[in-house]
Write a protein that holds these residues in place. Structure first.
Motif, PDB file in Angstrom:
ATOM      1  N   VAL A 125       0.837  -1.197   0.000  1.00 61.15           N
ATOM      2  CA  VAL A 125       0.000   0.000   0.000  1.00 61.15           C
ATOM      3  C   VAL A 125       0.873   1.250   0.000  1.00 61.15           C
ATOM      4  O   VAL A 125       0.687   2.183  -0.795  1.00 61.15           O
ATOM      5  N   ILE A 126       1.856   1.266   0.880  1.00 62.26           N
ATOM      6  CA  ILE A 126       2.709   2.440   1.037  1.00 62.26           C
ATOM      7  C   ILE A 126       3.632   2.626  -0.161  1.00 62.26           C
ATOM      8  O   ILE A 126       3.768   3.740  -0.684  1.00 62.26           O
ATOM      9  N   GLY A 127       4.258   1.544  -0.600  1.00 60.14           N
ATOM     10  CA  GLY A 127       5.169   1.649  -1.739  1.00 60.14           C
ATOM     11  C   GLY A 127       4.481   2.176  -2.976  1.00 60.14           C
ATOM     12  O   GLY A 127       5.025   3.033  -3.696  1.00 60.14           O
ATOM     13  N   THR A 128       3.276   1.700  -3.234  1.00 65.69           N
ATOM     14  CA  THR A 128       2.509   2.183  -4.386  1.00 65.69           C
ATOM     15  C   THR A 128       2.207   3.673  -4.254  1.00 65.69           C
ATOM     16  O   THR A 128       2.326   4.438  -5.214  1.00 65.69           O
ATOM     17  N   GLY A 129       1.817   4.089  -3.058  1.00 69.99           N
ATOM     18  CA  GLY A 129       1.515   5.498  -2.824  1.00 69.99           C
ATOM     19  C   GLY A 129       2.719   6.396  -2.997  1.00 69.99           C
ATOM     20  O   GLY A 129       2.628   7.487  -3.578  1.00 69.99           O
ATOM     21  N   LEU A 130       3.874   5.944  -2.519  1.00 69.23           N
ATOM     22  CA  LEU A 130       5.085   6.758  -2.641  1.00 69.23           C
ATOM     23  C   LEU A 130       5.530   6.872  -4.089  1.00 69.23           C
ATOM     24  O   LEU A 130       5.924   7.954  -4.553  1.00 69.23           O
ATOM     25  N   LEU A 131       5.458   5.775  -4.836  1.00 65.76           N
ATOM     26  CA  LEU A 131       5.828   5.828  -6.253  1.00 65.76           C
ATOM     27  C   LEU A 131       4.866   6.710  -7.039  1.00 65.76           C
ATOM     28  O   LEU A 131       5.284   7.482  -7.916  1.00 65.76           O
ATOM     29  N   GLY A 132       3.580   6.615  -6.722  1.00 66.84           N
ATOM     30  CA  GLY A 132       2.597   7.461  -7.396  1.00 66.84           C
ATOM     31  C   GLY A 132       2.840   8.929  -7.129  1.00 66.84           C
ATOM     32  O   GLY A 132       2.679   9.773  -8.016  1.00 66.84           O
ATOM     33  N   THR A 133       3.256   9.243  -5.912  1.00 68.48           N
ATOM     34  CA  THR A 133       3.529  10.634  -5.567  1.00 68.48           C
ATOM     35  C   THR A 133       4.730  11.166  -6.341  1.00 68.48           C
ATOM     36  O   THR A 133       4.701  12.273  -6.883  1.00 68.48           O
ATOM     37  N   VAL A 134       5.791  10.378  -6.414  1.00 64.85           N
ATOM     38  CA  VAL A 134       6.974  10.808  -7.161  1.00 64.85           C
ATOM     39  C   VAL A 134       6.623  11.032  -8.623  1.00 64.85           C
ATOM     40  O   VAL A 134       6.986  12.051  -9.227  1.00 64.85           O
ATOM     41  N   ALA A 135       5.882  10.073  -9.212  1.00 60.93           N
ATOM     42  CA  ALA A 135       5.560  10.156 -10.640  1.00 60.93           C
ATOM     43  C   ALA A 135       4.626  11.325 -10.945  1.00 60.93           C
ATOM     44  O   ALA A 135       4.769  11.987 -11.977  1.00 60.93           O
ATOM     45  N   SER A 136       3.679  11.600 -10.057  1.00 60.13           N
ATOM     46  CA  SER A 136       2.657  12.610 -10.337  1.00 60.13           C
ATOM     47  C   SER A 136       3.011  14.000  -9.825  1.00 60.13           C
ATOM     48  O   SER A 136       2.668  15.001 -10.455  1.00 60.13           O
ATOM     49  N   LEU A 137       3.677  14.068  -8.684  1.00 60.21           N
ATOM     50  CA  LEU A 137       3.900  15.361  -8.031  1.00 60.21           C
ATOM     51  C   LEU A 137       5.368  15.724  -7.873  1.00 60.21           C
ATOM     52  O   LEU A 137       5.693  16.886  -7.646  1.00 60.21           O
ATOM     53  N   GLY A 138       6.252  14.738  -7.939  1.00 62.98           N
ATOM     54  CA  GLY A 138       7.674  15.013  -7.815  1.00 62.98           C
ATOM     55  C   GLY A 138       8.200  14.850  -6.408  1.00 62.98           C
ATOM     56  O   GLY A 138       7.439  14.823  -5.433  1.00 62.98           O
ATOM     57  N   PRO A 139       9.518  14.747  -6.258  1.00 63.38           N
ATOM     58  CA  PRO A 139      10.132  14.469  -4.955  1.00 63.38           C
ATOM     59  C   PRO A 139      10.071  15.639  -3.984  1.00 63.38           C
ATOM     60  O   PRO A 139      10.320  15.456  -2.792  1.00 63.38           O
ATOM     61  N   SER A 140       9.753  16.833  -4.447  1.00 61.25           N
ATOM     62  CA  SER A 140       9.681  17.977  -3.534  1.00 61.25           C
ATOM     63  C   SER A 140       8.530  17.841  -2.542  1.00 61.25           C
ATOM     64  O   SER A 140       8.472  18.575  -1.551  1.00 61.25           O
ATOM     65  N   ARG A 141       7.613  16.898  -2.800  1.00 57.27           N
ATOM     66  CA  ARG A 141       6.487  16.698  -1.877  1.00 57.27           C
ATOM     67  C   ARG A 141       6.872  15.841  -0.663  1.00 57.27           C
ATOM     68  O   ARG A 141       6.053  15.627   0.213  1.00 57.27           O
ATOM     69  N   PHE A 142       8.098  15.354  -0.616  1.00 55.30           N
ATOM     70  CA  PHE A 142       8.590  14.586   0.528  1.00 55.30           C
ATOM     71  C   PHE A 142       9.328  15.569   1.434  1.00 55.30           C
ATOM     72  O   PHE A 142      10.381  16.087   1.066  1.00 55.30           O
ATOM     73  N   ARG A 143       8.789  15.827   2.631  1.00 54.79           N
ATOM     74  CA  ARG A 143       9.263  16.962   3.418  1.00 54.79           C
ATOM     75  C   ARG A 143       9.447  16.637   4.892  1.00 54.79           C
ATOM     76  O   ARG A 143       8.825  15.724   5.428  1.00 54.79           O
ATOM     77  N   SER A 144      10.268  17.473   5.516  1.00 58.45           N
ATOM     78  CA  SER A 144      10.396  17.477   6.978  1.00 58.45           C
ATOM     79  C   SER A 144       9.457  18.534   7.537  1.00 58.45           C
ATOM     80  O   SER A 144       9.208  19.557   6.900  1.00 58.45           O
ATOM     81  N   CYS A 145       8.941  18.268   8.726  1.00 57.90           N
ATOM     82  CA  CYS A 145       8.064  19.227   9.387  1.00 57.90           C
ATOM     83  C   CYS A 145       8.829  20.512   9.664  1.00 57.90           C
ATOM     84  O   CYS A 145       9.990  20.483  10.085  1.00 57.90           O
ATOM     85  N   GLU A 146       8.191  21.658   9.432  1.00 56.33           N
ATOM     86  CA  GLU A 146       8.837  22.947   9.641  1.00 56.33           C
ATOM     87  C   GLU A 146       8.784  23.425  11.086  1.00 56.33           C
ATOM     88  O   GLU A 146       9.358  24.462  11.414  1.00 56.33           O
ATOM     89  N   SER A 147       8.120  22.673  11.944  1.00 54.90           N
ATOM     90  CA  SER A 147       8.132  23.039  13.362  1.00 54.90           C
ATOM     91  C   SER A 147       9.522  22.751  13.926  1.00 54.90           C
ATOM     92  O   SER A 147      10.028  21.629  13.794  1.00 54.90           O
ATOM     93  N   PRO A 148      10.166  23.736  14.548  1.00 61.45           N
ATOM     94  CA  PRO A 148      11.525  23.523  15.065  1.00 61.45           C
ATOM     95  C   PRO A 148      11.594  22.492  16.180  1.00 61.45           C
ATOM     96  O   PRO A 148      12.671  21.970  16.477  1.00 61.45           O
ATOM     97  N   SER A 149      10.465  22.175  16.792  1.00 65.99           N
ATOM     98  CA  SER A 149      10.467  21.226  17.903  1.00 65.99           C
ATOM     99  C   SER A 149       9.958  19.845  17.497  1.00 65.99           C
ATOM    100  O   SER A 149       9.683  19.012  18.354  1.00 65.99           O
ATOM    101  N   CYS A 150       9.844  19.592  16.189  1.00 68.09           N
ATOM    102  CA  CYS A 150       9.266  18.320  15.716  1.00 68.09           C
ATOM    103  C   CYS A 150      10.246  17.565  14.838  1.00 68.09           C
ATOM    104  O   CYS A 150      10.976  18.162  14.042  1.00 68.09           O
ATOM    105  N   ASN A 151      10.246  16.237  14.969  1.00 65.39           N
ATOM    106  CA  ASN A 151      11.077  15.363  14.145  1.00 65.39           C
ATOM    107  C   ASN A 151      10.268  14.662  13.058  1.00 65.39           C
ATOM    108  O   ASN A 151      10.741  13.704  12.455  1.00 65.39           O
ATOM    109  N   GLY A 152       9.046  15.123  12.823  1.00 69.06           N
ATOM    110  CA  GLY A 152       8.174  14.463  11.864  1.00 69.06           C
ATOM    111  C   GLY A 152       8.569  14.735  10.417  1.00 69.06           C
ATOM    112  O   GLY A 152       9.177  15.749  10.089  1.00 69.06           O
TER     113      GLY A 152
END
Length: 200
Positions: A125-152
């Motif tokens: 399920v996850i692998g398909t979703g990640l590949l679909g995201t790369v193909a459709s939206l690009g790798p810039s959609r893979f992000r770190s949380c911008e909250s300075p106190s979060c590791n998400g």
């Protein structure tokens, strides 16, 4: 197990949700996946049928290990590494894609091998979703949380693509409150004697 895919964003959202259950993200409360019951609740909440048998301790260990692998893929340094990691997730369960009718429309389905584990099916399920995201939206959609106190970290599949926080209702609100308080402090320093206690 047969898995229906009407939209790749489903798998990407599951990837984000799984990563956000980790203790390094939930520092205050700890790991959200503590036993078979919490794992079952996670799968149900995200629309994944856990199957007829209850989740076992082995399933929990496997899904936690998968969570680490998924985090590594989402946090990968470049497009090639994201794709390679997601492809590896799909290879685990030896999937067979096919078309079938779902609610009157043709949809993609993946059938995993009979001996595949719960974690293997989740990886598909996850692998398909990640590949679909790369193909459709690009790798810039893979992000770190911008909250300075979060590791998400997260995958942004929103239409606008402007998501900044892994948990907007938590991290976003926390940053907004901190920014508001900082502005108030600056205003009070710039204009002493105008605080609420001095009004009237």
């Amino acid at each position: 197990m047969q898995l229906t895919f009407t939209d790749y964003t489903f798998g990407a959202s599951v990837a984000t949700a799984l990563v956000l259950t980790a203790p390094e993200v939930l520092v205050a409360t700890g790991d959200a996946l503590t036993d078979g019951e919490s794992l079952h609740a996670f799968l149900t909440e995200h629309g994944i049928a856990p199957g007829d048998r209850p989740a076992t301790g082995t399933d929990l260990d496997d899904v936690r290990a998968l969570r680490t692998r998924v985090r590594d893929v989402v946090a990968a340094p470049n497009e090639e590494a994201i794709v390679e990691g997601a492809n590896q997730l799909l290879r685990v369960a030896r999937t067979v894609p096919f078309l079938a009718r779902h609610d009157g429309t043709w949809t993609w389905r993946l059938e995993t091998a009979p001996e595949s584990t719960l974690a293997d099916d989740l990886a598909v399920v996850i692998g398909t979703g990640l590949l679909g995201t790369v193909a459709s939206l690009g790798p810039s959609r893979f992000r770190s949380c911008e909250s300075p106190s979060c590791n998400g970290i997260f995958v942004d599949t929103s239409r606008a693509g402007r998501r900044r926080f892994c948990m907007p209702q938590v991290c976003g609100n926390r940053v907004n409150v901190a920014n508001f308080r900082a502005r108030r402090r600056r205003e009070q320093q710039d204009h002493p004697g105008t605080g609420p206690a001095d009004a009237g």
